[in-house]
Design a protein around this motif. Sequence first.
Motif, PDB file in Angstrom:
ATOM      1  N   ASP A  19     -24.379  85.911 -64.253  1.00 37.43           N
ATOM      2  CA  ASP A  19     -25.009  87.099 -64.837  1.00 37.43           C
ATOM      3  C   ASP A  19     -24.903  87.034 -66.364  1.00 37.43           C
ATOM      4  O   ASP A  19     -23.806  86.905 -66.918  1.00 37.43           O
ATOM      5  N   PRO A  20     -26.026  87.098 -67.098  1.00 41.70           N
ATOM      6  CA  PRO A  20     -25.978  86.993 -68.562  1.00 41.70           C
ATOM      7  C   PRO A  20     -25.163  88.097 -69.216  1.00 41.70           C
ATOM      8  O   PRO A  20     -24.553  87.884 -70.270  1.00 41.70           O
ATOM      9  N   TYR A  21     -25.138  89.278 -68.595  1.00 39.14           N
ATOM     10  CA  TYR A  21     -24.319  90.358 -69.136  1.00 39.14           C
ATOM     11  C   TYR A  21     -22.842  90.008 -69.046  1.00 39.14           C
ATOM     12  O   TYR A  21     -22.053  90.302 -69.955  1.00 39.14           O
ATOM     13  N   VAL A  22     -22.464  89.359 -67.944  1.00 37.11           N
ATOM     14  CA  VAL A  22     -21.072  88.942 -67.761  1.00 37.11           C
ATOM     15  C   VAL A  22     -20.726  87.824 -68.729  1.00 37.11           C
ATOM     16  O   VAL A  22     -19.633  87.789 -69.302  1.00 37.11           O
ATOM     17  N   VAL A  23     -21.662  86.886 -68.916  1.00 35.77           N
ATOM     18  CA  VAL A  23     -21.427  85.762 -69.829  1.00 35.77           C
ATOM     19  C   VAL A  23     -21.140  86.266 -71.234  1.00 35.77           C
ATOM     20  O   VAL A  23     -20.216  85.790 -71.907  1.00 35.77           O
ATOM     21  N   LEU A  24     -21.908  87.244 -71.696  1.00 32.42           N
ATOM     22  CA  LEU A  24     -21.731  87.768 -73.047  1.00 32.42           C
ATOM     23  C   LEU A  24     -20.658  88.851 -73.124  1.00 32.42           C
ATOM     24  O   LEU A  24     -20.266  89.257 -74.224  1.00 32.42           O
ATOM     25  N   GLY A  25     -20.215  89.327 -71.962  1.00 28.80           N
ATOM     26  CA  GLY A  25     -19.172  90.345 -71.947  1.00 28.80           C
ATOM     27  C   GLY A  25     -19.655  91.690 -72.441  1.00 28.80           C
ATOM     28  O   GLY A  25     -18.906  92.402 -73.132  1.00 28.80           O
ATOM     29  N   VAL A  26     -20.886  92.077 -72.096  1.00 32.31           N
ATOM     30  CA  VAL A  26     -21.440  93.360 -72.525  1.00 32.31           C
ATOM     31  C   VAL A  26     -21.913  94.140 -71.292  1.00 32.31           C
ATOM     32  O   VAL A  26     -22.120  93.580 -70.221  1.00 32.31           O
ATOM     33  N   SER A  27     -22.123  95.415 -71.501  1.00 36.64           N
ATOM     34  CA  SER A  27     -22.618  96.251 -70.403  1.00 36.64           C
ATOM     35  C   SER A  27     -24.140  96.145 -70.332  1.00 36.64           C
ATOM     36  O   SER A  27     -24.791  95.659 -71.258  1.00 36.64           O
ATOM     37  N   ARG A  28     -24.707  96.639 -69.236  1.00 39.30           N
ATOM     38  CA  ARG A  28     -26.161  96.589 -69.077  1.00 39.30           C
ATOM     39  C   ARG A  28     -26.871  97.555 -70.020  1.00 39.30           C
ATOM     40  O   ARG A  28     -28.083  97.481 -70.170  1.00 39.30           O
ATOM     41  N   GLU A  29     -26.134  98.469 -70.624  1.00 39.16           N
ATOM     42  CA  GLU A  29     -26.740  99.407 -71.572  1.00 39.16           C
ATOM     43  C   GLU A  29     -26.541  98.935 -73.021  1.00 39.16           C
ATOM     44  O   GLU A  29     -26.828  99.665 -73.981  1.00 39.16           O
ATOM     45  N   ALA A  30     -26.077  97.712 -73.216  1.00 44.00           N
ATOM     46  CA  ALA A  30     -25.785  97.205 -74.564  1.00 44.00           C
ATOM     47  C   ALA A  30     -27.045  97.187 -75.421  1.00 44.00           C
ATOM     48  O   ALA A  30     -28.136  96.833 -74.958  1.00 44.00           O
ATOM     49  N   SER A  31     -26.870  97.584 -76.686  1.00 40.86           N
ATOM     50  CA  SER A  31     -27.998  97.571 -77.628  1.00 40.86           C
ATOM     51  C   SER A  31     -28.235  96.156 -78.142  1.00 40.86           C
ATOM     52  O   SER A  31     -27.436  95.241 -77.911  1.00 40.86           O
TER      53      SER A  31
END
Length: 377
Positions: free
Chosen positions: A5-17
Amino acid sequence: MSKEDPYVVLGVSREASADDLKKAYRKLAMQYHPDRNPGDHAAETRFKQVNEAYDILKDEQKRAAFDRFGHAAFEGGGPGAGGFSGFGGGGLGDIFEQMFGDMMGGGRGGGGRARSGGDIRAQVEISLTEAFTGTKAPVRVQTRIACEHCDGTGSETKDRAADLCPTCGGAGKVRAQQGFFLVERACPTCGGAGRKIRNPCTVCRGAGTVARERTLQVAIPAGVEDGTRIRLAGEGEAGGAGVSAGDLYVHVSVREHDIFQRDGANIFCRVPVRMAQAALGGEIEVPVIDGSRTKVKIPAGTQSGHQLRLRGKGFSVLRSAARGDMYIQVAVETPRALSKRQRELLEEFDTEAKDAPGSHTDSEGFFAKVRDFFDGR
């Protein structure tokens, strides 16, 4: 492409700006960059995953496709497939572009399309006095302007109908992997516009621009130096429909002056002075770069090469009311064609000068050193 999951890879939430994504990407890209982890294959793999993840999430269309379809959106021509290989459109190019793009003026516009038309470079030559006062100089350039027939739209019809470019899918750019690096260039099919006009203009053939020669008046500021580059934003080549114009870069060349030599904000002027005038002292009149004249006192006994400083008579300072200094470089003239009477007077002077100690201190000191040199041998 990594299935993580790219969100997991970058360590951000799905609502990240977008800013949150960029900050996370920069931090991880620098952490796992191969140059910082030589020989570490795990770091290299993570580095690729970080780039793949950011390539998906930084693009609004790709991000929306992933949120809806997951990784299936990028497989087998799915709705988010971009047709790019390698790092999935990321890689070293993205690191340099994201970290240094704003500073270098190379940041991408939204969607990765061509941001502007081509830049133009021109040269203008001015005199030293024009560089002192500032001036307006005409510059003639070969450029491309918006097509008058289609108002720069590239379409022959008013509906301006266009389809997404089949080669780049509307991105305006194509990428090809060369070893570890990813090379990005404007799409050859649409020229970077990201779309193809259905009914191209008969004059510009859909480009939206035509070749023309233009003459512009360029304002040269006072105090400009030789080799200065002046940027005129938006005066470059027109970019066609939906693309801003490029910039014009004017390189300024300053001609040498017959009297003055410039060194930064200071000016040097070599002034010949008669031998008798240098010996006796006197007053001379010299020109100033601003067109005025000023009188300078020559002290008695002035030697050739001596400099006299005139404060505030030098060159104008760029974007300032201040001025540098002017230096008068004295050049004592030795008379050449002597009349019989002049020769007699000089011989008489030389005879008396030999018997007057201190009248030729430099020569006396030099020849004293010469005598000591030979005596020492």
